[in-house]
Design a protein around this motif. Structure first.
Motif, PDB file in Angstrom:
ATOM      1  N   ASP A 798       0.827  -1.213   0.000  1.00  0.00           N
ATOM      2  CA  ASP A 798       0.000   0.000   0.000  1.00  0.00           C
ATOM      3  C   ASP A 798       0.865   1.268   0.000  1.00  0.00           C
ATOM      4  OD1 ASP A 798       1.014  -0.059   2.499  1.00  0.00           O
ATOM      5  OD2 ASP A 798      -0.889   0.155   3.560  1.00  0.00           O
ATOM      6  N   THR A 800       3.208   2.182   1.934  1.00  0.00           N
ATOM      7  CA  THR A 800       3.696   2.709   3.200  1.00  0.00           C
ATOM      8  C   THR A 800       5.041   2.062   3.475  1.00  0.00           C
ATOM      9  OG1 THR A 800       2.508   0.985   4.383  1.00  0.00           O
ATOM     10  CG2 THR A 800       1.438   3.132   4.222  1.00  0.00           C
ATOM     11  N   ARG A 802       7.289   0.345   6.111  1.00  0.00           N
ATOM     12  CA  ARG A 802       7.066  -0.296   7.406  1.00  0.00           C
ATOM     13  C   ARG A 802       8.304  -1.003   7.896  1.00  0.00           C
ATOM     14  NH1 ARG A 802       0.947  -2.077   7.990  1.00  0.00           N
ATOM     15  NH2 ARG A 802       0.022  -0.726   6.420  1.00  0.00           N
ATOM     16  N   GLY A 806       5.700  -4.355  11.193  1.00  0.00           N
ATOM     17  CA  GLY A 806       4.536  -3.862  10.475  1.00  0.00           C
ATOM     18  C   GLY A 806       4.111  -2.466  10.900  1.00  0.00           C
ATOM     19  N   SER A 807       4.916  -1.815  11.754  1.00  0.00           N
ATOM     20  CA  SER A 807       4.596  -0.445  12.143  1.00  0.00           C
ATOM     21  C   SER A 807       5.028   0.508  11.034  1.00  0.00           C
ATOM     22  CB  SER A 807       5.331  -0.077  13.437  1.00  0.00           C
ATOM     23  OG  SER A 807       4.798  -0.805  14.497  1.00  0.00           O
ATOM     24  N   ILE A 808       4.251   1.581  10.901  1.00  0.00           N
ATOM     25  CA  ILE A 808       4.510   2.502   9.802  1.00  0.00           C
ATOM     26  C   ILE A 808       5.635   3.468  10.152  1.00  0.00           C
ATOM     27  CG2 ILE A 808       3.519   4.437   8.518  1.00  0.00           C
ATOM     28  CD1 ILE A 808       0.943   2.841   8.396  1.00  0.00           C
ATOM     29  N   VAL A 809       6.535   3.659   9.212  1.00  0.00           N
ATOM     30  CA  VAL A 809       7.627   4.604   9.394  1.00  0.00           C
ATOM     31  C   VAL A 809       7.379   5.842   8.530  1.00  0.00           C
ATOM     32  CG1 VAL A 809      10.095   4.974   9.124  1.00  0.00           C
ATOM     33  CG2 VAL A 809       9.261   2.793   9.953  1.00  0.00           C
ATOM     34  N   GLN A 810       6.937   5.612   7.299  1.00  0.00           N
ATOM     35  CA  GLN A 810       6.571   6.716   6.420  1.00  0.00           C
ATOM     36  C   GLN A 810       5.289   6.328   5.698  1.00  0.00           C
ATOM     37  OE1 GLN A 810       9.952   7.404   3.854  1.00  0.00           O
ATOM     38  NE2 GLN A 810      10.756   9.000   5.203  1.00  0.00           N
ATOM     39  N   PHE A 811       4.447   7.304   5.393  1.00  0.00           N
ATOM     40  CA  PHE A 811       3.185   6.996   4.729  1.00  0.00           C
ATOM     41  C   PHE A 811       3.353   6.896   3.223  1.00  0.00           C
ATOM     42  CE2 PHE A 811       2.151   8.441   8.868  1.00  0.00           C
ATOM     43  CZ  PHE A 811       1.121   7.588   9.242  1.00  0.00           C
TER      44      PHE A 811
ATOM     45  N   LEU B  34      -5.413   2.082   6.206  1.00  0.00           N
ATOM     46  CA  LEU B  34      -4.078   1.495   6.291  1.00  0.00           C
ATOM     47  C   LEU B  34      -4.108   0.064   6.801  1.00  0.00           C
ATOM     48  CD1 LEU B  34      -2.267   4.572   7.831  1.00  0.00           C
ATOM     49  CD2 LEU B  34      -2.004   3.742   5.508  1.00  0.00           C
ATOM     50  N   ILE B  36      -4.360  -0.990   9.947  1.00  0.00           N
ATOM     51  CA  ILE B  36      -3.462  -1.140  11.088  1.00  0.00           C
ATOM     52  C   ILE B  36      -4.166  -0.722  12.369  1.00  0.00           C
ATOM     53  CG2 ILE B  36      -1.311  -0.779   9.826  1.00  0.00           C
ATOM     54  CD1 ILE B  36      -1.443   2.144  10.835  1.00  0.00           C
ATOM     55  N   LYS B  39      -1.417   1.378  17.443  1.00  0.00           N
ATOM     56  CA  LYS B  39      -0.062   1.107  17.935  1.00  0.00           C
ATOM     57  C   LYS B  39       0.977   1.133  16.819  1.00  0.00           C
ATOM     58  CE  LYS B  39      -0.616  -2.568  20.761  1.00  0.00           C
ATOM     59  NZ  LYS B  39      -0.233  -3.764  21.422  1.00  0.00           N
ATOM     60  N   GLN B  40       0.531   0.863  15.594  1.00  0.00           N
ATOM     61  CA  GLN B  40       1.492   0.768  14.489  1.00  0.00           C
ATOM     62  C   GLN B  40       1.796   2.119  13.837  1.00  0.00           C
ATOM     63  OE1 GLN B  40      -0.927  -2.561  13.016  1.00  0.00           O
ATOM     64  NE2 GLN B  40       0.992  -3.373  12.235  1.00  0.00           N
ATOM     65  N   LEU B  41       1.123   3.166  14.303  1.00  0.00           N
ATOM     66  CA  LEU B  41       1.417   4.495  13.763  1.00  0.00           C
ATOM     67  C   LEU B  41       2.703   5.026  14.381  1.00  0.00           C
ATOM     68  CD1 LEU B  41      -2.002   6.375  13.843  1.00  0.00           C
ATOM     69  CD2 LEU B  41      -0.697   5.755  11.817  1.00  0.00           C
ATOM     70  N   PRO B  42       3.375   5.936  13.707  1.00  0.00           N
ATOM     71  CA  PRO B  42       4.490   6.630  14.354  1.00  0.00           C
ATOM     72  C   PRO B  42       3.975   7.397  15.574  1.00  0.00           C
ATOM     73  CG  PRO B  42       4.478   7.053  11.995  1.00  0.00           C
ATOM     74  CD  PRO B  42       3.206   6.350  12.309  1.00  0.00           C
ATOM     75  N   ILE B  75       1.793  14.518   3.875  1.00  0.00           N
ATOM     76  CA  ILE B  75       0.969  14.362   5.075  1.00  0.00           C
ATOM     77  C   ILE B  75       1.499  13.216   5.908  1.00  0.00           C
ATOM     78  CG2 ILE B  75      -1.352  13.835   5.891  1.00  0.00           C
ATOM     79  CD1 ILE B  75      -2.312  15.220   3.261  1.00  0.00           C
ATOM     80  N   TYR B  76       1.565  13.415   7.211  1.00  0.00           N
ATOM     81  CA  TYR B  76       2.117  12.436   8.129  1.00  0.00           C
ATOM     82  C   TYR B  76       1.173  12.337   9.316  1.00  0.00           C
ATOM     83  CZ  TYR B  76       6.160   9.828   9.893  1.00  0.00           C
ATOM     84  OH  TYR B  76       7.016   8.847  10.302  1.00  0.00           O
ATOM     85  N   TYR B  77       1.082  11.161   9.896  1.00  0.00           N
ATOM     86  CA  TYR B  77       0.220  11.006  11.066  1.00  0.00           C
ATOM     87  C   TYR B  77       1.031  10.468  12.222  1.00  0.00           C
ATOM     88  CZ  TYR B  77      -3.385  11.266   7.466  1.00  0.00           C
ATOM     89  OH  TYR B  77      -4.163  11.658   6.421  1.00  0.00           O
TER      90      TYR B  77
END
Lengths: 832, 83
Positions: A798, A800, A802, A806-811, B34, B36, B39-42, B75-77
């Protein structure tokens, strides 16, 4: 009987665990008896495993290679501390009550080891009221409560009182605190410490075995002395010695402990040393492994192959193989290869039958094997022209350090590499060696070809421009070929075009270099840019440039301008960039292949050489330079005079001295620049000058050093001041602020430096060497840490970015979604 | 008053991009898109100066709109965490 590992738990081992794991108790320090047989109950007892082929294990009956080895244990006569847990022991002792074993401090205040080590302890136990004395740790492994030294038995007794809950609160992750004091010592299997038999038939034991023998011997003596009730001081001495041996067994680099040494004086490599550092088990054996199907060798240049190619020596091609499955389509071909065997090229080294058995192809059996070959067999054939291989040069600093090449088998003993493919590897041919890897599956080959082929890496993701391109003589050649007024006879034109692989009918008697070059350009190419030889006039005359430095390509014809580093070199080449961007990687590769061959042919026709006379200046110019230097000296004298009178106004934020230095240095650099201008204006277009102005090699600065003057030697960002008190050398008066006393070199390399100038030159040279060696070390370590932090990031489906969890680092990758390897200097180009 | 001046300085600083707290619906929509969990967000600390000014609570999601020379706006979250 396959089992699945669900989880791995790391804990301290309990004495019960040790006994359960062990198959025997080691009780004697004897290793071999008179007949050179391992002594029963010794540290090399056959029950601990087999290291010699042909013997069966006394415990499991397995042969060498089957039996993984078995643990034993030593029962220590007196307990000793596990030196790997000294910090933990210190925390547990100082933060719990020796009487009731309860916590002396608030749980919430001791969450990290740093807090625990610094925590304030009350004078009295809040639970039982016992008086608390401070626990002191003394290197290497002694503890004191107040003034009294604690022996391991007392420490163990204290640790036994601590509850599991309290121990956990103090950071003990698994197991009981008292297990940090060893009562039983696990003896690793001999498979973990095999002995080596030397050619002389002598046996050489592993370092760990030596250490274990020491432990057992002292342990025995301690046990005997305890038995006979020896005096306290003897017991204590032996106990201390046992502690020393066990400590060095775990870690032989403890501070404050003399390392245990081998007879030769070499420190023993014990448990910690086996795992730690770059040479340790983790980084050496587990993270980095050796591979098969690879070759390493010296590289040498070959401008006549394609940049995609790699010249492979015949010998290498006959050793490295690719497994090919036999099908109805290729059976004839493969049969012939097998029939030719492993000594004839092209041939094959092995066949693999459908049942998996491998058969080496030998002169005796090659006919039979060729007959036997049928569908479903696999033939490991020699490398052939066109096979895809990976080529690599260390240090692998970026992804272009490993690229895929097409094999070209050649006579000779070196790998042949095209010069245009050198910049990404940072390779030269002063003895550089490179590695070659042969992908063994069709998938791997396809992936390498699609993603890693040299032509697909022309554009670097680092800056979005070409990193592969023509350098050095290719640039000189391009300039010689395409500069204004460069003409070639029909014969010469034929040679040049044939070298580039262009075969056309030539009907004119004379050809302009630009015409010849244009034949390599795509027919619909249009662009304009300033060449590297641009003189940066205040007003650009564009097409009418008198230096021919304004390049115009119209409909694939080079209308004006000379081709130089600005057009086809790596890092800068705009023409190369455009072709790669608009006509594709393959077109760019073909262009480069042809241009490089055309350029060197043109260069060889005209000839290219430099000599001392190229950089010699007429006497009048030399005089002029001398005048500039004298004028500058006078100005500097004035500055120094003003300084002594205290008339210098300091610059904002600088001292008077710093301002003085700034002023002097500005004058000195001014002088050098003036000289450089004179040289630039007065040099004829010699070959040395051609190289400098086209960007092929060297710069105007280099020419100034040789012909004009070297100028100020910068040391630590300023003039030289270190040395004697108030002066740099004994040849000067103290507090002499003049240029010559602080590293100004008014000689040129042609004239030669005087001894004092030479001294400063060497000073600068040494600083340069120190800087570069320091820089590579620091940046290498920085790189290692960055790679360790980032290596499992990936772009998901998608879009992103990761991490492994599986945590997002950049969108979106890079926050703009631009692949820099497909961009033009980080930007999207108009059409894309 | 002091806080207000600080707030002005921080929010108008050229290196501080635009921050805004997402509504509950917007947050749900984002997480669903997304696929998710929060918890998986920055992450961003609740003690972060801008988060403090916005009054963000742990669990809130902050949308950050940054200027980018190549992408115009990106855009960032970030999810607010304790700290």
């Amino acid at each position: 009987m396959s089992k699945v590992i669900k989880a791995i738990k790391f804990e301290i081992m309990s004495p019960q665990d040790v006994k359960k794991l062990a198959v025997m108790k080691v009780t004697t320090s004897e290793v071999y008896d008179a007949d050179a047989y391992p002594v029963k109950d010794g540290v090399t007892d056959p029950r601990l495993g087999v290291v010699d082929p042909g013997i069966r294990c006394r415990t499991c009956g397995g042969r060498f290679g089957e039996c993984p080895g078995h643990f034993g244990y030593i029962e220590l006569a007196k307990p000793v501390l596990n030196v790997l847990y000294l910090k933990q022991i210190k925390i547990l002792l100082s933060l719990t009550c020796p009487e009731c074993g309860k916590l002396l401090v608030d749980k919430s205040k001791v969450k990290t080891d740093a807090e625990r080590l610094k925590a304030e302890v009350p004078k009295q136990c809040p639970h039982c009221g016992a008086k608390i004395e401070k626990v002191k740790f003394e290197k290497p492994y002694h503890f004191y409560r107040g003034e009294k030294q604690l022996n391991p038995e007392e420490i163990r007794a204290h640790l036994e009182k601590i509850s599991d809950e309290d121990a956990h609160a103090l950071g003990l992750k698994g197991g009981r605190p008292e297990w940090l004091v060893l009562t039983l010592l696990l003896v690793p299997p001999i498979t973990a410490r095999p002995s080596i038999t030397l050619e002389t038939g002598e046996r050489s034991e592993d370092d760990l075995t030596h250490k274990l023998v020491d432990i057992v011997r002292i342990n025995q003596r301690l046990a005997e002395n305890l038995e006979i009730g020896a005096p306290q001081f003897i017991i204590e001495d032996l106990w201390e010695l046992l502690q020393y041996h066990v400590a060095t067994y775990f870690n032989n680099e403890l501070s404050g402990v003399p390392p245990a040494r081998h007879r030769s004086g070499r420190p023993l490599k014990t448990l910690s040393q086996r795992l730690k550092t770059k040479e340790g088990r983790f980084r050496h054996n587990l993270t980095g492994k050796r591979v098969n199907f690879s070759a390493r060798g010296v590289i040498s240049p070959d401008p006549l192959i394609s940049i995609n190619d790699i010249g492979v020596p015949l010998e290498v091609a006959m050793t490295l193989t690719i497994p090919i499955k036999v099908t109805s389509h290729n059976i004839g071909f493969l049969k012939q290869l097998v029939r030719d065997g492993s000594d004839k090229y092209p041939g094959a080294n092995y066949i693999i039958r459908p049942d998996g058995t491998r058969k080496r192809i030998l002169p005796d059996n090659k006919e039979d094997l060729a007959e036997e070959l049928a569908e479903g067999y696999v033939v490991e054939r020699h490398l052939l022209d066109g096979d895809i291989v990976l080529f690599n040069r260390q240090p692998s600093l970026h992804r272009m350090s490993i690229m895929a090449h097409r094999v070209r088998v050649m006579p000779g003993k070196t790998f042949r590499l095209h010069l245009a493919a050198c910049p990404p590897y940072n390779a030269d041919f002063d003895g550089d060696e490179m590695n070659l890897h042969v992908p063994q599956t069709a998938e791997a080959r396809a992936e390498a070809e699609e993603l890693m082929l040299v032509e697909k890496n022309i554009r670097s993701p680092r800056f979005g421009g070409p990193i592969i391109g023509a350098t050095q003589d290719f640039i000189s050649g391009a300039y010689i070929l395409t500069k204004k007024g460069s003409k070639f006879s029909r014969e010469e034109a034929a040679q040049i075009l044939a070298a580039a692989g262009v075969y056309v009918d030539l009907d004119k008697d004379e050809y302009e270099g630009k015409e010849l070059f244009s034949m390599l350009l795509p027919d619909d190419l249009n662009m304009e840019f300033k060449a590297a030889c641009c003189q940066k006039c205040s007003e650009c005359k564009k097409e009418n440039c008198e230096y021919d430095a304004y390049v115009v390509v119209r409909n694939g014809r080079l209308v004006c301008g000379a081709i130089d580093s600005k057009a086809i070199s790596p890092f800068k080449g705009l023409l190369l960039d455009k072709i790669d961007m608009e006509y594709g990687h393959e077109a760019a590769r073909e262009f480069l292949d042809r241009v490089t061959k055309m350029c060197i042919r043109a260069l060889m026709i005209r000839g290219f050489t430099i000599s001392i006379s190229d950089i010699d200046l007429p006497a009048t110019i030399k005089k002029e330079i001398k005048k500039i230097i004298n004028k500058t000296y006078k100005k500097i004298d004035e500055i120094i005079e003003r300084y002594h009178k205290g008339e210098i106004e300091p610059y904002p934020g600088r001292t008077v001295e710093e301002t003085r230095e700034d002023l002097i240095m500005a004058e000195l650099f001014n002088a050098v620049n003036e000289v450089q201008e004179i040289i630039k204006a007065n040099f004829k277009e010699t070959d040395a000058m051609v190289m400098a102005k086209t960007g092929a090699r060297g710069s105007l600065q280099n020419l100034t050093y040789m012909a004009g003057l070297v100028g100020q030697e910068m040391i630590r960002g300023g003039r030289a001041f270190r040395g004697f008190k108030g002066r740099t050398l004994a040849h000067f008066k103290r507090e002499d602020l003049g240029p010559k006393a602080h590293g100004f070199v008014e000689s040129s390399f042609i004239k030669g430096l005087d001894p004092i100038e030479f001294f400063f030159e060497v000073m600068k040279g040494r600083e340069g060497i120190m800087d570069s060696s320091l820089k590579t070390r620091v940046s290498g370590y920085l790189e290692r840490r960055l790679v360790n932090a980032l290596h499992d990031l990936r772009v998901d489906h998608d879009w992103t970015v990761r991490d492994a969890a599986g945590s997002i680092v950049q969108f979106i990758p890079g926050e703009d979604g631009i692949d820099p390897a497909k961009s033009s200097w980080g930007k999207l180009t108009g059409g894309a | 008053m002091v806080v207000d001046i600080k707030k002005e300085i921080i929010l108008n600083h050229e290196l501080v991009p635009k921050h805004e707290i997402l509504s509950e619906e917007e947050t749900q929509e984002l997480l669903e898109k997304l696929g998710i969990s929060k918890k998986q967000l920055p992450r961003i600390y609740a003690s972060d100066p801008v988060a403090k000014i916005l009054g963000a609570k742990p669990g809130d999601v902050i949308k950050i709109t940054r200027k980018s020379p190549t992408a115009g706006e990106s855009i960032y979250y970030r999810v607010v965490v304790k700290g």
